[in-house]
Design an enzyme around this catalytic site. Structure first.
Site, short mmCIF file in Angstrom:
data_model
loop_
_atom_site.label_atom_id
_atom_site.label_comp_id
_atom_site.label_asym_id
_atom_site.label_seq_id
_atom_site.Cartn_x
_atom_site.Cartn_y
_atom_site.Cartn_z
N ASP A 88 57.75 13.17 -66.07
CA ASP A 88 56.30 13.15 -66.09
C ASP A 88 55.79 13.98 -64.91
OD1 ASP A 88 53.96 11.95 -67.29
OD2 ASP A 88 53.75 10.70 -65.52
N TYR A 90 53.65 15.03 -61.60
CA TYR A 90 53.03 14.27 -60.52
C TYR A 90 51.56 14.05 -60.85
CZ TYR A 90 57.17 15.69 -57.81
OH TYR A 90 58.46 15.90 -57.37
N PHE A 101 59.63 18.26 -60.85
CA PHE A 101 59.96 17.90 -59.47
C PHE A 101 59.33 18.83 -58.43
CE2 PHE A 101 63.59 16.07 -61.84
CZ PHE A 101 63.46 14.75 -61.45
N HIS A 212 68.66 8.68 -60.84
CA HIS A 212 67.47 9.47 -60.52
C HIS A 212 67.37 9.64 -58.99
CE1 HIS A 212 63.17 10.53 -60.33
NE2 HIS A 212 63.33 10.93 -61.59
#
Length: 257
Positions: A88, A90, A101, A212
């Site tokens: 998803d 930010y 990321f 993660h």
């Protein structure tokens, strides 16, 4: 002026709001992706997604990022060497830039990205620029793809079930079906849900899976992200398939780019 992790971009954060109808954001893609985009926009799921995002924007909701499909603009499936799957974008102002990321230089580095950068240094050595922009990896053949490509301000995963996976699954399939050597870095349970579809493509691509990089899981078993050495291991896998390794160095870019 040198920018440090906790500094804002001089003059404020970059304006990363989506400011056009979502369907227009699918324009200008390389031909290898254009057919997928057209098919998705013609589908019921694609039309519902565009309607939802456009209505939310019309209601005054801030939707990020400005270019949801940026990850696809400079790479074709054949050019991809490594895929890093995020979940998803930010959800804070100035953060998401259309690459999983990554944040623009000058934006405070999120915790997961801090761990990614730490692992990069621990794995390969060297020094990093202070910023969190991973866009130089695109030229090296790294696809930084989220499975949901838009999000609303301060509402994480707000568009995760809005229909994006109908498109991003097709992107993953197109990359997995391409015969050029590739490695998929699947960090966390969400990304690892795609492992079987990648294997079923039958191209024999490398798969590297760990927890993660978020603070909640980066150090936990069964496979802690920290210490997993994904970058050097991906290069070993590529070279075993006869491909050149990825240049994982991060080159500094101007704030807001």
């Amino acid at each position: 002026m040198r920018l440090f992790d906790d500094e804002a971009v001089p003059g404020g954060l970059p304006d990363n709001r989506l400011q056009r109808p979502l369907a227009e954001a699918f324009g200008g893609l390389p031909a290898a992706w254009a057919g997928l985009a057209q098919d998705f926009l013609a589908s019921a799921a694609g039309q519902r997604l565009c309607t939802l995002v456009d209505e939310r924007r019309a209601a005054g909701v801030e939707v990020y990022p400005a270019d949801p499909l940026r990850a696809l603009r400079s790479l074709t499936p054949a050019q991809v060497k490594v895929v890093i799957l995020g979940q998803d974008p930010y959800h804070g102002p100035g953060e998401a830039q259309g690459l999983a990321f990554s944040v623009s230089n000058g934006v405070k580095i999120p915790p997961s990205l801090r761990h990614i950068r730490q692992e990069l240094v621990d794995d390969l050595g060297g020094e990093l620029p202070r910023g969190g922009d991973l866009s130089s990896w695109i030229d090296a053949g790294v696809l930084l793809l989220n499975t949901s490509l838009t999000v609303e301000r301060d509402r994480p995963a707000s568009h995760a079930k809005a229909g994006w996976t109908g498109f991003t699954d097709a992107v993953i399939d197109a990359v997995a079906l391409d015969q050029a050597p590739k490695v998929f870095l699947l960090w966390g349970a969400h990304a690892q849900q795609n492992a079987e579809r990648i294997r079923s493509a039958g191209a024999g691509h490398g798969l590297l899976m760990s927890n993660h990089p978020s603070p909640l899981s980066a150090r936990r078993p069964p496979v802690p992200f920290l210490g997993s050495r994904p970058f050097s291991r991906a290069n070993v896998m590529l070279q075993a398939q006869g491909a050149a390794p990825v240049d994982w160095s991060l080159r500094a870019t101007a704030p807001g780019r």
